[in-house]
Structures are given as C-alpha cells and as structure tokens.
Write a protein that holds these residues in place. Structure first.
Motif, PDB file in Angstrom:
ATOM      1  N   ILE A  85       0.624  -5.558   2.260  1.00 38.71           N
ATOM      2  CA  ILE A  85      -0.571  -4.725   2.967  1.00 38.71           C
ATOM      3  C   ILE A  85      -0.895  -5.331   4.110  1.00 38.71           C
ATOM      4  O   ILE A  85      -0.813  -6.611   4.549  1.00 38.71           O
ATOM      5  CB  ILE A  85      -1.804  -4.946   1.948  1.00 38.71           C
ATOM      6  CG1 ILE A  85      -1.429  -4.358   0.566  1.00 38.71           C
ATOM      7  CG2 ILE A  85      -3.108  -4.403   2.711  1.00 38.71           C
ATOM      8  CD1 ILE A  85      -2.522  -4.313  -0.400  1.00 38.71           C
ATOM      9  N   PHE A  87      -4.198  -5.696   6.777  1.00 43.61           N
ATOM     10  CA  PHE A  87      -5.539  -5.098   6.967  1.00 43.61           C
ATOM     11  C   PHE A  87      -5.990  -5.522   8.200  1.00 43.61           C
ATOM     12  O   PHE A  87      -5.752  -6.674   8.827  1.00 43.61           O
ATOM     13  CB  PHE A  87      -6.358  -6.016   6.141  1.00 43.61           C
ATOM     14  CG  PHE A  87      -7.759  -5.786   6.344  1.00 43.61           C
ATOM     15  CD1 PHE A  87      -8.280  -4.656   5.940  1.00 43.61           C
ATOM     16  CD2 PHE A  87      -8.530  -6.924   7.011  1.00 43.61           C
ATOM     17  CE1 PHE A  87      -9.882  -4.257   6.522  1.00 43.61           C
ATOM     18  CE2 PHE A  87      -9.771  -6.645   7.167  1.00 43.61           C
ATOM     19  CZ  PHE A  87     -10.626  -5.447   6.918  1.00 43.61           C
ATOM     20  N   TYR A 110      -4.568  -0.820   5.236  1.00 46.76           N
ATOM     21  CA  TYR A 110      -6.084  -0.709   4.856  1.00 46.76           C
ATOM     22  C   TYR A 110      -6.895  -1.339   6.388  1.00 46.76           C
ATOM     23  O   TYR A 110      -6.575  -2.430   6.843  1.00 46.76           O
ATOM     24  CB  TYR A 110      -6.614  -1.671   3.841  1.00 46.76           C
ATOM     25  CG  TYR A 110      -7.866  -1.530   3.306  1.00 46.76           C
ATOM     26  CD1 TYR A 110      -8.427  -0.430   2.981  1.00 46.76           C
ATOM     27  CD2 TYR A 110      -8.683  -2.782   2.918  1.00 46.76           C
ATOM     28  CE1 TYR A 110      -9.683  -0.304   2.491  1.00 46.76           C
ATOM     29  CE2 TYR A 110     -10.068  -2.610   2.619  1.00 46.76           C
ATOM     30  CZ  TYR A 110     -10.577  -1.199   2.288  1.00 46.76           C
ATOM     31  OH  TYR A 110     -11.911  -1.374   1.866  1.00 46.76           O
ATOM     32  N   HIS A 136      -2.681   4.521   2.392  1.00 47.87           N
ATOM     33  CA  HIS A 136      -3.224   4.110   3.398  1.00 47.87           C
ATOM     34  C   HIS A 136      -4.601   4.285   3.263  1.00 47.87           C
ATOM     35  O   HIS A 136      -5.187   5.186   2.500  1.00 47.87           O
ATOM     36  CB  HIS A 136      -2.972   4.604   4.759  1.00 47.87           C
ATOM     37  CG  HIS A 136      -2.727   6.192   4.881  1.00 47.87           C
ATOM     38  ND1 HIS A 136      -3.688   6.944   4.959  1.00 47.87           N
ATOM     39  CD2 HIS A 136      -1.629   6.780   4.351  1.00 47.87           C
ATOM     40  CE1 HIS A 136      -3.205   8.195   4.835  1.00 47.87           C
ATOM     41  NE2 HIS A 136      -1.954   8.000   4.411  1.00 47.87           N
ATOM     42  N   GLY A 137      -5.689   3.340   3.626  1.00 41.69           N
ATOM     43  CA  GLY A 137      -6.981   3.512   3.371  1.00 41.69           C
ATOM     44  C   GLY A 137      -8.099   2.951   4.585  1.00 41.69           C
ATOM     45  O   GLY A 137      -7.485   2.157   5.347  1.00 41.69           O
ATOM     46  N   GLN A 341     -14.646  -1.741  -2.846  1.00 47.09           N
ATOM     47  CA  GLN A 341     -13.467  -1.064  -2.466  1.00 47.09           C
ATOM     48  C   GLN A 341     -12.123  -1.602  -2.123  1.00 47.09           C
ATOM     49  O   GLN A 341     -11.222  -1.069  -2.336  1.00 47.09           O
ATOM     50  CB  GLN A 341     -13.817  -0.295  -1.019  1.00 47.09           C
ATOM     51  CG  GLN A 341     -13.229   0.756  -0.422  1.00 47.09           C
ATOM     52  CD  GLN A 341     -13.528   1.498   0.739  1.00 47.09           C
ATOM     53  OE1 GLN A 341     -14.385   1.036   1.441  1.00 47.09           O
ATOM     54  NE2 GLN A 341     -12.702   2.196   1.118  1.00 47.09           N
ATOM     55  N   TRP A 342     -12.276  -2.965  -1.553  1.00 53.89           N
ATOM     56  CA  TRP A 342     -10.871  -3.700  -1.693  1.00 53.89           C
ATOM     57  C   TRP A 342     -10.155  -3.755  -3.211  1.00 53.89           C
ATOM     58  O   TRP A 342      -8.833  -3.273  -3.299  1.00 53.89           O
ATOM     59  CB  TRP A 342     -10.956  -5.205  -1.599  1.00 53.89           C
ATOM     60  CG  TRP A 342     -10.551  -5.567  -0.111  1.00 53.89           C
ATOM     61  CD1 TRP A 342     -11.844  -5.801   0.840  1.00 53.89           C
ATOM     62  CD2 TRP A 342      -9.422  -5.897   0.584  1.00 53.89           C
ATOM     63  NE1 TRP A 342     -10.922  -6.106   2.032  1.00 53.89           N
ATOM     64  CE2 TRP A 342      -9.723  -5.959   1.964  1.00 53.89           C
ATOM     65  CE3 TRP A 342      -8.225  -5.623   0.086  1.00 53.89           C
ATOM     66  CZ2 TRP A 342      -8.588  -6.194   2.803  1.00 53.89           C
ATOM     67  CZ3 TRP A 342      -7.208  -5.675   0.848  1.00 53.89           C
ATOM     68  CH2 TRP A 342      -7.483  -5.881   2.268  1.00 53.89           C
ATOM     69  N   PHE A 345      -8.631  -0.379  -3.775  1.00 55.70           N
ATOM     70  CA  PHE A 345      -7.297  -0.144  -3.006  1.00 55.70           C
ATOM     71  C   PHE A 345      -6.173  -0.955  -3.249  1.00 55.70           C
ATOM     72  O   PHE A 345      -5.008  -0.369  -3.476  1.00 55.70           O
ATOM     73  CB  PHE A 345      -7.632  -0.432  -1.366  1.00 55.70           C
ATOM     74  CG  PHE A 345      -6.483  -0.098  -0.592  1.00 55.70           C
ATOM     75  CD1 PHE A 345      -6.029   1.045  -0.024  1.00 55.70           C
ATOM     76  CD2 PHE A 345      -5.507  -1.333   0.195  1.00 55.70           C
ATOM     77  CE1 PHE A 345      -5.099   1.365   0.704  1.00 55.70           C
ATOM     78  CE2 PHE A 345      -4.626  -1.125   0.799  1.00 55.70           C
ATOM     79  CZ  PHE A 345      -4.135   0.291   1.334  1.00 55.70           C
ATOM     80  N   TYR A 355      -7.075   7.600  -4.906  1.00 52.25           N
ATOM     81  CA  TYR A 355      -7.776   7.019  -3.862  1.00 52.25           C
ATOM     82  C   TYR A 355      -7.987   8.212  -2.690  1.00 52.25           C
ATOM     83  O   TYR A 355      -6.824   8.441  -1.882  1.00 52.25           O
ATOM     84  CB  TYR A 355      -7.024   5.989  -3.126  1.00 52.25           C
ATOM     85  CG  TYR A 355      -7.815   4.999  -2.302  1.00 52.25           C
ATOM     86  CD1 TYR A 355      -8.649   3.988  -2.827  1.00 52.25           C
ATOM     87  CD2 TYR A 355      -7.822   5.164  -0.683  1.00 52.25           C
ATOM     88  CE1 TYR A 355      -9.390   3.064  -1.823  1.00 52.25           C
ATOM     89  CE2 TYR A 355      -8.522   4.330  -0.101  1.00 52.25           C
ATOM     90  CZ  TYR A 355      -9.155   3.186  -0.466  1.00 52.25           C
ATOM     91  OH  TYR A 355     -10.084   2.513   0.270  1.00 52.25           O
ATOM     92  N   ASP A 358      -8.670   7.956   3.022  1.00 50.20           N
ATOM     93  CA  ASP A 358      -7.501   7.369   3.603  1.00 50.20           C
ATOM     94  C   ASP A 358      -7.704   7.510   4.996  1.00 50.20           C
ATOM     95  O   ASP A 358      -8.702   7.724   5.608  1.00 50.20           O
ATOM     96  CB  ASP A 358      -6.422   8.396   3.270  1.00 50.20           C
ATOM     97  CG  ASP A 358      -6.495   9.762   3.364  1.00 50.20           C
ATOM     98  OD1 ASP A 358      -7.636  10.069   4.147  1.00 50.20           O
ATOM     99  OD2 ASP A 358      -5.789  10.666   2.917  1.00 50.20           O
TER     100      ASP A 358
END
Length: 390
Positions: A85, A87, A110, A136-137, A341-342, A345, A355, A358
């Motif tokens: 991931i 971020f 993310y 993806h978020g 929210q983490w 995801f 989810y 995005d």
C-alpha cells in the motif's frame, strides 16, 4: 493469535496531518491494539516504511516511535516487494506525481485529498488505478466523526421528513504569524503552492453532502483573500495569494419518497473567530424536525416540541433557545475517524470487503472545488456534470 504483516509506504508523515492523524492515531494505534482483527481470526500487522524529504526529521520521528524503516527515496520504497500500500499526505502540489509512481509500481493507493491540483489530473489518476487493477481509496474522515455519524443516522431513520436545507459553518482564526505563530503551514496561503481554502475544504463538503444527503447538482460560490499578508515559519513576511474564505451554495438532489431539491449553504474561513460550540457545525432543517451536528455532538428539535418564537424587537428575549434542543445519544463507542477509515481500507485490500470512497469519489471533490472557483470568477451558478468511471 497469528499476525499477518502488510507493508505500507507512508509519504508525508513529517507533516501535521500525516503525523498526528495517520501515523500516531491510526496506524500506530492499530499496532498498539495488537493489529487489526480479520475474519479468519488472524490479525493484520502494519509494517511501516516512512518516506519524506527531510532526513533529519524522518530520523527523529522514527526514533521517537521506535521505528527503523525510513527513507528519502520514494522510488526505492515503491520498488520493494514487501510493500503493498502507498499512502500520501504530502502537499497537494506533490501528490499527483507520487500517486502515478505508486500506481505504476502496482501498489494499492490510499491518499489524502485533494488527489490532484485539477480535475483532469484527478480523473486520470482514477482511470490509471482502475486500469492497473489496484484498490484505491481517498480519506473522507468527516464521515466518521461522531456528530456526523449521528446526523447520518437521523437522515437514514427518516427523522427530518422532507429535508429542506443544510447550513454549515466551518473555520477559525489562523494567526497571521507575526506576533503569534500560525496554526497552519504557510503554503496553504500561496496559490502557486496549491494553497487555498476552496481546494482544501470543498472536497470535504462534497463527500459530506453526497454521502449523507444526495448528489450535488450545482454550485454558486464567492471566495476571498481576507488576510493578504502573512509571516511564514521562519518569521519572514510573504504575500498571501490564495483564498482564505469560501462561501458556497450547493443544490442537492435528494432521492427517495421524501426527496426533492435541498439547498446547502456552507461558509469556510480561516479568518473568522469562533462563536459556536464546535469548529464545524451543520444545521439541517426538515418538515418534521431539525438537527445541529458538529464534530462530536448532535442535537435535535422535533416538530412536536418546536416552541413558538415571536419576533418582538422592543422586548429582550427571555427564551434560552439552545436549551430547547435535545442531545442525540452516542448509542455506540466512536473510534478516531481516521483510524476507522484506515481499518476499512485495510480490510478492503486484504479481504476484498466493499469500499466506495475511491479515487473517483476524490475526483468528484476536486471537480466541485474547480467549479466553485470558476463560479466565483464568473459570478454565476454552475451545474455539475455527472462524473463516472466510464
């Protein structure tokens, strides 16, 4: 209980939001609780790779929390097979390029918002991510605030009847930086660096309005730079060229039998002194009742208990208007919104749970900010075209 590691590249953790909310109060908090429980009985354990531009700041931050994996080389971090991931909590101007590198590296994305400096870039990122087959978020933290979760509960439960309007007030006085240090980084007030309250806050208001009330169909906005001279982190004066206040009117299509056109008016300002209970408050008025929601609290007044105020400017008001409202109970334990929210995801990546927040949702937020600024320039109402992934 066995632990499953998941490598996460964190870019921008030396900044205020990246450090406080995402590193300390989210990912380190997940580690402090022993990892994230998964459906198979194991626990997901975030293995963190810190990335930033300042080696000294990174080393100090890592030492403070007992972390050892950090680098100033983003490409090297993305090339590692043990990271899944990426971020991003960098300044807006640096985000799009880094997200493209992460997508090319096949990492799940993310990211903070706005996802790009303009709509074209935000849409291109979403399309690239879809084509790469990655998850993806985008951070949409205000949906997870206790006050707004209570408000959402009221909306879903039909408390308001037909919703008529939404009024929002957000902001506080950000010190100019001359005789008191500013609470926000100076780049926020320079247009060339991607600053401005419209590009910062309109993406927030978009997902709040869209997720709780309905599709945002039009925007009418006025923006201003009320404080045009500020002092940066070194004490040097500079010209503030970005807008520090945005006044928006949004028309919303509310679906369902109690639907219709809802008018939302939201004022955002870094040049306002706070005279309200919380730094952000939304008042929702409907045919059957009203509510006022902030970060944590929510109060309601039902149609059946609404007093009969009478306007008489010749006599002092004897009513305590705030006492006429009833608090909405928590009825559950609310965790930190960023952490919540983490967790969603991470489960989305590992367990393929649903989810919806995005890069397309992020692009719609950028679209609203871009059209809001256009509305302010042209002095007119602007319809918002539907944005889809097709």
């Amino acid at each position: 209980m066995s632990r499953t590691p998941i490598g996460i590249v964190l870019n921008g953790v030396t900044g205020r939001m990246g450090y406080r909310q995402h590193l300390v109060r989210s990912l380190l908090a997940i580690r402090d609780q022993g990892g994230l429980p998964l459906a198979d009985g194991t626990r997901l354990w975030p293995e963190l790779v810190l990335v930033g531009r300042n080696e000294n700041k990174l080393r100090e931050l890592a030492d403070r929390h007992g972390l050892t994996d950090w680098t100033t080389d983003l490409a090297a971090a993305l090339a590692r097979p043990d990271t899944r991931i990426y971020f991003d909590a960098q300044v807006t101007a640096a985000r799009e390029k880094a997200l493209r590198l992460a997508i090319d590296a096949g990492k799940h994305i993310y990211t903070e918002k706005p996802t790009a400096e303009d709509l074209a870039g935000a849409v291109d990122l979403a399309r690239l991510a879809d084509a790469a087959g990655i998850k993806h978020g985008v951070v949409q933290d205000k949906l997870f605030l206790p006050g707004l979760r209570k408000l959402d509960r009221l909306v879903k439960g039909g408390f308001f009847g037909r919703i008529l309007s939404v009024r929002g007030e957000f902001g506080y006085w950000v010190f100019e930086g001359d005789w008191q240090p500013a609470q926000r980084p100076s780049w926020n007030y320079r247009a060339a660096d991607g600053g401005g309250i419209t590009v910062d806050m309109f993406p927030h208001w978009h997902y709040v309005l869209e997720q709780i009330f309905g599709r945002v169909r039009s925007v009418t906005a006025h923006v201003a730079t009320h404080i045009d001279r500020r002092w940066d982190e070194t004490g040097a004066p500079y010209d503030a060229t970005a807008d520090d206040a945005a006044y928006g009117i949004f028309e919303i299509d509310r679906p369902g039998p109690d639907g219709g056109r809802v008018v939302a008016q939201i004022n955002s300002s870094w040049a306002v002194r706070v005279y309200r209970d919380e730094l952000v408050e939304f008042q929702v008025d409907g045919t059957e009742g009203s509510a006022v929601a902030g970060l944590r609290h929510c109060r309601v007044q039902h149609r059946s208990t609404t007093p009969k105020p009478v306007w008489n400017p010749d006599l002092p008001a004897t009513e305590q208007f705030r006492d006429q409202w009833q608090p909405v109970p928590d009825n559950e334990e609310f965790d930190n919104g960023f952490k919540a929210q983490w967790e969603l995801f991470l489960r989305h990546v590992v367990e393929d749970t649903p989810y919806s927040w995005d890069l397309w949702a992020g692009a719609r937020g950028v679209q609203l900010a871009e059209l809001g600024l256009r509305s302010a320039r042209e002095g007119r109402r602007i319809d918002i075209p539907e944005l889809t992934g097709e």
